[in-house]
Design a protein around this motif. Structure first.
Motif, short mmCIF file in Angstrom:
data_model
loop_
_atom_site.label_atom_id
_atom_site.label_comp_id
_atom_site.label_asym_id
_atom_site.label_seq_id
_atom_site.Cartn_x
_atom_site.Cartn_y
_atom_site.Cartn_z
N ASN A 141 -17.90 15.09 -7.37
CA ASN A 141 -18.36 14.48 -6.12
C ASN A 141 -18.54 12.99 -6.34
N VAL A 142 -17.50 12.20 -6.03
CA VAL A 142 -17.55 10.76 -6.29
C VAL A 142 -18.15 9.98 -5.12
N SER A 143 -18.38 10.65 -3.97
CA SER A 143 -18.93 9.97 -2.81
C SER A 143 -20.44 10.13 -2.69
N GLY A 144 -21.00 11.08 -3.45
CA GLY A 144 -22.43 11.31 -3.38
C GLY A 144 -22.87 12.02 -2.12
N GLU A 145 -21.94 12.66 -1.41
CA GLU A 145 -22.30 13.37 -0.18
C GLU A 145 -22.96 14.71 -0.51
N ALA A 146 -24.08 14.97 0.15
CA ALA A 146 -24.77 16.24 -0.09
C ALA A 146 -23.93 17.42 0.37
N SER A 147 -23.09 17.21 1.39
CA SER A 147 -22.29 18.30 1.94
C SER A 147 -20.98 18.52 1.19
N LYS A 148 -20.66 17.63 0.26
CA LYS A 148 -19.37 17.70 -0.43
C LYS A 148 -19.47 18.54 -1.70
N SER A 149 -18.48 19.38 -1.93
CA SER A 149 -18.44 20.16 -3.16
C SER A 149 -18.13 19.24 -4.34
N GLY A 150 -18.40 19.75 -5.52
CA GLY A 150 -18.11 18.98 -6.73
C GLY A 150 -19.37 18.72 -7.53
N VAL A 151 -19.19 18.53 -8.83
CA VAL A 151 -20.33 18.27 -9.70
C VAL A 151 -20.68 16.80 -9.68
N ALA A 152 -21.92 16.50 -10.00
CA ALA A 152 -22.34 15.11 -10.11
C ALA A 152 -21.66 14.48 -11.33
N PRO A 153 -21.34 13.19 -11.27
CA PRO A 153 -20.64 12.55 -12.38
C PRO A 153 -21.31 12.74 -13.74
N ASP A 154 -22.64 12.77 -13.77
CA ASP A 154 -23.33 12.87 -15.07
C ASP A 154 -23.38 14.29 -15.63
N THR A 155 -22.80 15.27 -14.91
CA THR A 155 -22.79 16.65 -15.42
C THR A 155 -21.38 17.13 -15.77
N VAL A 156 -20.39 16.24 -15.63
CA VAL A 156 -19.00 16.65 -15.87
C VAL A 156 -18.78 17.07 -17.32
N LEU A 157 -19.32 16.30 -18.25
CA LEU A 157 -19.09 16.58 -19.67
C LEU A 157 -19.53 18.00 -20.04
N GLY A 158 -20.71 18.40 -19.60
CA GLY A 158 -21.21 19.72 -19.94
C GLY A 158 -20.32 20.83 -19.41
N LEU A 159 -19.86 20.70 -18.16
CA LEU A 159 -18.97 21.71 -17.60
C LEU A 159 -17.63 21.71 -18.32
N ALA A 160 -17.13 20.53 -18.65
CA ALA A 160 -15.86 20.43 -19.37
C ALA A 160 -15.94 21.16 -20.71
N GLN A 161 -17.02 20.97 -21.44
CA GLN A 161 -17.18 21.63 -22.74
C GLN A 161 -17.24 23.14 -22.59
N THR A 162 -17.87 23.60 -21.51
CA THR A 162 -17.93 25.04 -21.25
C THR A 162 -16.54 25.61 -20.99
N ILE A 163 -15.77 24.93 -20.14
CA ILE A 163 -14.43 25.41 -19.79
C ILE A 163 -13.52 25.43 -21.01
N ILE A 164 -13.62 24.41 -21.84
CA ILE A 164 -12.78 24.35 -23.04
C ILE A 164 -12.98 25.58 -23.92
N GLY A 165 -14.19 26.13 -23.92
CA GLY A 165 -14.50 27.29 -24.75
C GLY A 165 -14.10 28.62 -24.15
N LEU A 166 -13.57 28.61 -22.93
CA LEU A 166 -13.22 29.87 -22.27
C LEU A 166 -11.75 30.22 -22.50
N PRO A 167 -11.47 31.49 -22.79
CA PRO A 167 -10.06 31.90 -22.97
C PRO A 167 -9.32 31.95 -21.64
N ARG A 168 -8.03 31.80 -21.72
CA ARG A 168 -7.12 31.94 -20.58
C ARG A 168 -7.26 30.85 -19.52
N LEU A 169 -8.04 29.82 -19.83
CA LEU A 169 -8.10 28.63 -18.98
C LEU A 169 -7.68 27.43 -19.82
N ARG A 170 -6.97 26.49 -19.19
CA ARG A 170 -6.66 25.23 -19.84
C ARG A 170 -7.18 24.09 -18.96
#
Length: 245
Positions: free
Chosen positions: A141-170
């Motif tokens: 969510n790069v616009s900061g809209e409350a109604s817009k989907s997407g993670v806040a910029p400061d939480t992207v790294l944590g989600l990225a690290q989680t996804i990297i550890g999951l099988p069958r996803l790239r």
């Protein structure tokens, strides 16, 4: 040349011009034709004009079109008059409901819009081992809209690290749908934010190669800021009906 083919050609010309203006090569940028609310016949016209990547926002509608298009293309390829068409890649774009993850994992090649660990885990668990890994992007969510989907910029790294550890996803990269604005400078600043987040993740060792950003009205600004994939619907297929939203 059909109307869809001519519009597709015009969009590709815009992409090429924007790439050259940014000192880039057009081949760096993938065009996804967003076909939501349009019939399989319209998608088949775009296929015949050389388009191979298509995006859908609603899982059930997309799955029905995937089956219908497969049959249309099979018939065309079997006909002596029909063009030989290349394989199609399907992209699911936007928010995902938990009860749709299995269907999306089974039928789509790409997902642009992971914004929760729960969704990533469900997609991973539902992707079959006999399929290639599901290519995914995190929605920010790069616009900061409350109604817009997407993670806040400061939480992207944590989600990225989680996804990297999951099988069958790239994990391929980041995606954004900024609030529409006619201001080119504001368009670029929001796309620049996504690129800078990507650059920070690269510095932290997260391998990413995709910035999914830019649509019919702002693809030039997105390409100037590094988009590697643009998602275009209206400029290819025309205006959607009032019932389509």
């Amino acid at each position: 040349m059909t109307t869809i083919a001519s519009r597709l050609q015009a969009v590709k010309a815009r992409i090429s011009e924007a790439a050259r203006a940014a000192g880039r090569t057009p081949g760096e940028i993938t065009l996804v034709a967003v076909s939501k609310t349009f019939p399989p016949q319209a998608i088949a016209e775009a296929c015949a004009a050389g388009q191979t990547d298509f995006g859908e926002n609603y899982a059930q509608e997309g799955i029905e079109k995937i089956a219908a298009l497969f049959e249309l293309l099979r018939q065309r390829n079997a006909s002596p008059e029909g063009p030989l068409l290349r394989p199609v890649q399907w992209h699911h774009i936007g928010p995902i409901q938990s009860n749709k993850t299995r269907a999306i994992a089974e039928h789509f090649d790409w997902v642009h819009g992971i914004d929760r660990t729960k969704i990533a885990e469900r997609l991973s668990a539902s992707r079959s081992d006999d399929k290639p890994p599901l290519q995914v992007c995190i929605q920010v969510n790069v616009s900061g809209e409350a109604s817009k989907s997407g993670v806040a910029p400061d939480t992207v790294l944590g989600l990225a690290q989680t996804i990297i550890g999951l099988p069958r996803l790239r994990l391929r990269g980041l995606m954004a749908i900024p609030e529409p604005t006619p201001d080119p400078a504001l368009q670029r600043s929001r796309f620049r934010m996504l690129r800078e987040i990507r650059d920070e993740l690269l510095r932290r060792g997260v391998a990413l190669d995709t910035l999914s950003m830019g649509m019919s009205d702002d693809l030039e600004a997105a390409i100037a800021e590094g988009a590697t994939l643009v998602r275009v619907g209206r400029a290819i297929f025309g205006e959607r009906g009032a019932s389509a939203g």
